[in-house]
Design an enzyme around this catalytic site. Structure first.
Site: not given
Length: 441
Positions: A13, A16, A131, A207, A304
């Site tokens: 996507g 990737g 990360e 998160k 992003g």
């Protein structure tokens, strides 16, 4: 001669495709920095024919990500599929079982299965790096896991969801409603068609649970987080915050206390002078408070393709250099059981917006209920609505009037008890709005 590090990428996507572009553009520099050639050799995705803006025909193609994870032709399995269960979970487990290093950006997977996967990685002597799973391009995982290894962290907090921050920023700057801003965020691709995961706070909670585990050395417990989203925030709240010298942000906060770890996600009023309050748009920011370094604040792109791919490559570079650290900064066996501190003990100031029936004694009764719970009020602001102009010659029923209360430091338990009594008394027309006020950097 050191052999090349061979990558198998599952999921092509936005992230990737950006990863492929990054390795193409900076592969030589990446190899120079890590002392080993790094190359993508195989990929997996659902649609082989889709135009992704990058050439993937040069890579071996796997329809099944699990088969890619087990392939003898890769050294590192890069999971960019997403989701806590299904193909992502099965493929990551298969890769670890096969003795492959794993790099993932999958926050949901780690929030639900992180401790178990960390133990599996350790048992096979491989890395599980992530990360990109929290705060996108901000290197907060490395800071917590490595740079602050000599510190005791006391608190970590921040803006961890760009969609919510974008919506709140637009509401403030343009006076738009939540619904209007959400629709625009969806049109621009900042929010999903079903925005629940973002705007209701669950993305931030996942998160935060990962950051908490690293910061405090405890097992992950995403279910222990108190979660509120931003759907209830109105332009009236935004305007009131501005007049009072605050800005509203959706924060994730984790604090170590004597009774345990407190984790919470909710809208928060921050002083305009706070660095975190000045972070706008889709940008993320994370602050860490520790005993030897004091306070660190990191800000940058929280999502992003390019920013996330940058974090993925930083994990790949660590593996190429042979840097293997505990998944959560320590051996999985050394992670302590999570001990939850109740949010009811949280103390601070509160912003309260009530729709009060305009009748004698109503406001006095409300302030009395506050006093009964030991709550002192810093200010009371009454905002009278203008009378309707469509029937000026006829008596109008008394409409509820907005009243804003700002409390001095008190506990959430006291505030909720007072609001329950006020609601029972029948002096307010709708569920009261409550926003915590935090004096955070």
């Amino acid at each position: 001669m050191v052999s090349s590090l061979r990558l198998g990428v599952a999921g092509l996507g936005t992230v990737g495709a950006s990863l492929v572009r990054l390795v193409d553009r900076h592969g030589a520099e990446l190899s120079a920095r890590s002392g080993r050639t790094v190359e993508i050799v195989a990929v997996s995705a659902r649609d082989r024919s889709r135009d992704r803006g990058v050439d993937v025909s040069r890579f071996a193609w796997f329809d099944d990500p699990i088969a890619l994870a087990q392939s003898a032709d890769i050294d590192v399995f890069v999971e960019l599929i997403g989701g806590a269960e299904g193909a992502a979970n099965a493929a990551v487990r298969a890769a670890l079982e096969a003795g492959k290093h794993v790099v993932t950006a999958n926050k949901a997977l780690l929030a639900h299965h992180g401790a178990e996967l960390a133990a599996l990685a350790e048992s096979r002597g491989v890395s599980l790096n992530f990360e990109a799973a929290a705060a996108g391009g901000i290197p907060i995982i490395k800071v917590l896991r490595e740079s602050l290894a000599g510190n005791a962290v006391t608190r970590i907090y921040g803006i961890l969801n760009g969609t919510c921050n974008y919506i709140l920023t637009r509401m403030e700057r343009e006076g738009l409603s939540f619904d209007a801003c959400l629709a625009d965020a969806q049109r621009l691709g900042y929010a999903e068609a079903d925005p629940t995961f973002d705007v209701d706070g669950f993305d931030t909670a996942h998160k935060l649970s990962i950051l908490t585990a690293i910061a405090f050395g405890t097992e992950i417990d995403a279910g222990a987080i108190y979660v509120e989203g931003i759907r209830s925030i109105t332009t009236a709240d935004i305007e009131a915050a501005d007049e009072l010298g605050y800005r509203i942000k959706l924060l994730g906060v984790a604090t170590r206390s004597e009774s345990g770890i407190e984790q919470r996600v909710h809208p928060t009023m921050l002083p305009k002078s706070s660095p975190i309050a000045r972070v706008d748009g889709v940008t993320n920011a994370v602050a860490v408070e520790a005993d030897f370094v004091g306070r660190l604040v990191l800000a940058g792109p929280g999502a992003g393709g390019d920013a996330t791919a940058s974090s993925v490559v930083s994990d790949i570079a660590d593996i190429a250099r042979g840097d293997v650290v505990g998944t959560f900064g320590r051996p999985a066996s050394a992670m302590r059981p999570y001990q939850r501190a109740t949010i009811q003990s949280h103390a601070g100031g509160y912003y309260l917006r009530l729709a009060v029936f305009d009748r004698p004694g109503a406001l006095a009764a409300i302030t009395t209920r506050m006093a009964e719970q030991g709550i002192s009020l810093e200010s009371i602001v009454q905002r009278r609505r203008a009378p309707k102009a469509d029937a000026p010659d006829h008596p109008q029923p008394l409409e509820p009037q907005p009243v804003i209360l700002i409390t001095y430091d008190t506990t959430e338990a006291q505030v909720k008890a007072a609001l329950e009594r006020i609601s029972t008394d029948g002096h307010i027309a709708e569920h009261p709005q409550m926003i915590r006020i935090e004096q955070l950097a």
